[in-house]
Each structure stands twice: as structure tokens, then as C-alpha cells.
Design a protein around this motif. Structure first.
Motif, PDB file in Angstrom:
ATOM      1  N   GLU A 115      17.701  -2.886 118.020  1.00  0.00           N
ATOM      2  CA  GLU A 115      17.356  -1.968 116.939  1.00  0.00           C
ATOM      3  C   GLU A 115      16.197  -1.053 117.354  1.00  0.00           C
ATOM      4  N   MET A 116      15.246  -1.615 118.096  1.00  0.00           N
ATOM      5  CA  MET A 116      14.105  -0.823 118.562  1.00  0.00           C
ATOM      6  C   MET A 116      14.553   0.197 119.599  1.00  0.00           C
ATOM      7  N   PHE A 117      15.465  -0.208 120.506  1.00  0.00           N
ATOM      8  CA  PHE A 117      16.014   0.734 121.484  1.00  0.00           C
ATOM      9  C   PHE A 117      16.678   1.907 120.763  1.00  0.00           C
ATOM     10  N   GLU A 118      17.436   1.598 119.732  1.00  0.00           N
ATOM     11  CA  GLU A 118      18.138   2.624 118.962  1.00  0.00           C
ATOM     12  C   GLU A 118      17.145   3.580 118.291  1.00  0.00           C
ATOM     13  N   ALA A 119      16.092   3.039 117.715  1.00  0.00           N
ATOM     14  CA  ALA A 119      15.078   3.863 117.048  1.00  0.00           C
ATOM     15  C   ALA A 119      14.376   4.768 118.058  1.00  0.00           C
ATOM     16  N   MET A 120      14.035   4.212 119.214  1.00  0.00           N
ATOM     17  CA  MET A 120      13.345   5.002 120.237  1.00  0.00           C
ATOM     18  C   MET A 120      14.248   6.109 120.765  1.00  0.00           C
ATOM     19  N   ALA A 121      15.519   5.800 120.959  1.00  0.00           N
ATOM     20  CA  ALA A 121      16.468   6.808 121.432  1.00  0.00           C
ATOM     21  C   ALA A 121      16.605   7.921 120.400  1.00  0.00           C
ATOM     22  N   ALA A 122      16.663   7.563 119.136  1.00  0.00           N
ATOM     23  CA  ALA A 122      16.788   8.555 118.074  1.00  0.00           C
ATOM     24  C   ALA A 122      15.569   9.471 118.010  1.00  0.00           C
ATOM     25  N   LEU A 123      14.411   8.924 118.353  1.00  0.00           N
ATOM     26  CA  LEU A 123      13.175   9.704 118.341  1.00  0.00           C
ATOM     27  C   LEU A 123      12.931  10.441 119.650  1.00  0.00           C
ATOM     28  N   GLY A 124      13.765  10.167 120.655  1.00  0.00           N
ATOM     29  CA  GLY A 124      13.597  10.808 121.959  1.00  0.00           C
ATOM     30  C   GLY A 124      12.422  10.263 122.741  1.00  0.00           C
ATOM     31  N   ILE A 125      12.107   8.989 122.534  1.00  0.00           N
ATOM     32  CA  ILE A 125      10.978   8.348 123.209  1.00  0.00           C
ATOM     33  C   ILE A 125      11.513   7.399 124.274  1.00  0.00           C
ATOM     34  N   SER A 126      11.013   7.534 125.493  1.00  0.00           N
ATOM     35  CA  SER A 126      11.453   6.693 126.593  1.00  0.00           C
ATOM     36  C   SER A 126      10.898   5.279 126.453  1.00  0.00           C
ATOM     37  N   CYS A 127      11.723   4.305 126.800  1.00  0.00           N
ATOM     38  CA  CYS A 127      11.259   2.913 126.772  1.00  0.00           C
ATOM     39  C   CYS A 127      11.089   2.374 128.207  1.00  0.00           C
ATOM     40  N   LYS A 128      11.111   3.278 129.172  1.00  0.00           N
ATOM     41  CA  LYS A 128      10.972   2.893 130.576  1.00  0.00           C
ATOM     42  C   LYS A 128       9.649   2.157 130.799  1.00  0.00           C
ATOM     43  N   GLY A 129       9.731   1.005 131.420  1.00  0.00           N
ATOM     44  CA  GLY A 129       8.550   0.213 131.740  1.00  0.00           C
ATOM     45  C   GLY A 129       8.071  -0.698 130.617  1.00  0.00           C
ATOM     46  N   LEU A 130       8.662  -0.577 129.448  1.00  0.00           N
ATOM     47  CA  LEU A 130       8.257  -1.414 128.315  1.00  0.00           C
ATOM     48  C   LEU A 130       9.101  -2.683 128.318  1.00  0.00           C
ATOM     49  N   LYS A 131       8.457  -3.834 128.111  1.00  0.00           N
ATOM     50  CA  LYS A 131       9.172  -5.101 128.205  1.00  0.00           C
ATOM     51  C   LYS A 131       9.224  -5.897 126.913  1.00  0.00           C
ATOM     52  N   THR A 132       8.330  -5.608 126.006  1.00  0.00           N
ATOM     53  CA  THR A 132       8.298  -6.394 124.773  1.00  0.00           C
ATOM     54  C   THR A 132       8.444  -5.482 123.555  1.00  0.00           C
ATOM     55  N   LEU A 133       8.823  -6.083 122.459  1.00  0.00           N
ATOM     56  CA  LEU A 133       8.952  -5.365 121.200  1.00  0.00           C
ATOM     57  C   LEU A 133       7.607  -4.771 120.784  1.00  0.00           C
ATOM     58  N   ASP A 134       6.534  -5.516 120.995  1.00  0.00           N
ATOM     59  CA  ASP A 134       5.203  -5.017 120.634  1.00  0.00           C
ATOM     60  C   ASP A 134       4.811  -3.800 121.463  1.00  0.00           C
ATOM     61  N   GLN A 135       5.166  -3.793 122.753  1.00  0.00           N
ATOM     62  CA  GLN A 135       4.889  -2.632 123.594  1.00  0.00           C
ATOM     63  C   GLN A 135       5.664  -1.419 123.103  1.00  0.00           C
ATOM     64  N   MET A 136       6.907  -1.648 122.704  1.00  0.00           N
ATOM     65  CA  MET A 136       7.737  -0.558 122.204  1.00  0.00           C
ATOM     66  C   MET A 136       7.176   0.014 120.906  1.00  0.00           C
ATOM     67  N   LYS A 137       6.755  -0.849 120.007  1.00  0.00           N
ATOM     68  CA  LYS A 137       6.174  -0.395 118.742  1.00  0.00           C
ATOM     69  C   LYS A 137       4.906   0.417 118.997  1.00  0.00           C
ATOM     70  N   ALA A 138       4.077  -0.052 119.927  1.00  0.00           N
ATOM     71  CA  ALA A 138       2.844   0.657 120.258  1.00  0.00           C
ATOM     72  C   ALA A 138       3.155   2.034 120.841  1.00  0.00           C
ATOM     73  N   LYS A 139       4.175   2.120 121.687  1.00  0.00           N
ATOM     74  CA  LYS A 139       4.562   3.396 122.297  1.00  0.00           C
ATOM     75  C   LYS A 139       5.051   4.382 121.233  1.00  0.00           C
ATOM     76  N   VAL A 140       5.864   3.904 120.296  1.00  0.00           N
ATOM     77  CA  VAL A 140       6.363   4.770 119.224  1.00  0.00           C
ATOM     78  C   VAL A 140       5.202   5.291 118.393  1.00  0.00           C
TER      79      VAL A 140
END
Length: 66
Positions: A17-42
Motif C-alpha cells: 500500500e505504501m509503494f502504491e501511495a509513493m508511486a501515485a505521488l511520484g516519490i522514489s522509494c529507492k534505498g528505503l527498506k522499512t515502512l517507517d523510512q518510506m513514511k519519513a520520505k513521503v
């Protein structure tokens, strides 16, 4: 038929779900390994987009009335 529910970033609790949200926002998840890292990046990307204007000085045109 699938139903859609609006969630804020903190409510997302799984990686797909987080991958989908990041893709929709046009935010790269490259190098991110955890859900918390992804949330912080967004949050970081969204806050940065609020701080910088969506235009540059070269794009602004002022028309003078005669």
C-alpha cells in the motif's frame, strides 16, 4: 467492486500500500527498506513541495496596462 478509503500516511500499515501511495505521488522509494523510512520520505517530500514555489522567476510574466 473495490471500495476506496482515503488514508493519511500514518494510517498506512503495509508495504504494498505504501509503494502504491509513493508511486501515485511520484516519490522514489529507492534505498528505503522499512515502512517507517518510506513514511519519513513521503513527509519530507510533501513538506519540501510546500516550501518551494511551483514556478521560477523566468516563468513569471507581468503585463502592463497601457
Amino acid at each position: 467492486m473495490a471500495s476506496c478509503k482515503t488514508k493519511n500516511i500514518q494510517e498506512i500499515d503495509d508495504l504494498p500500500e505504501m509503494f502504491e501511495a509513493m508511486a501515485a505521488l511520484g516519490i522514489s522509494c529507492k534505498g528505503l527498506k522499512t515502512l517507517d523510512q518510506m513514511k519519513a520520505k513521503v513527509k519530507e517530500e510533501l513538506n519540501a513541495s510546500v516550501d518551494k514555489p511551483s514556478w521560477t522567476a523566468g516563468q513569471v510574466r507581468i503585463h502592463q496596462l497601457e
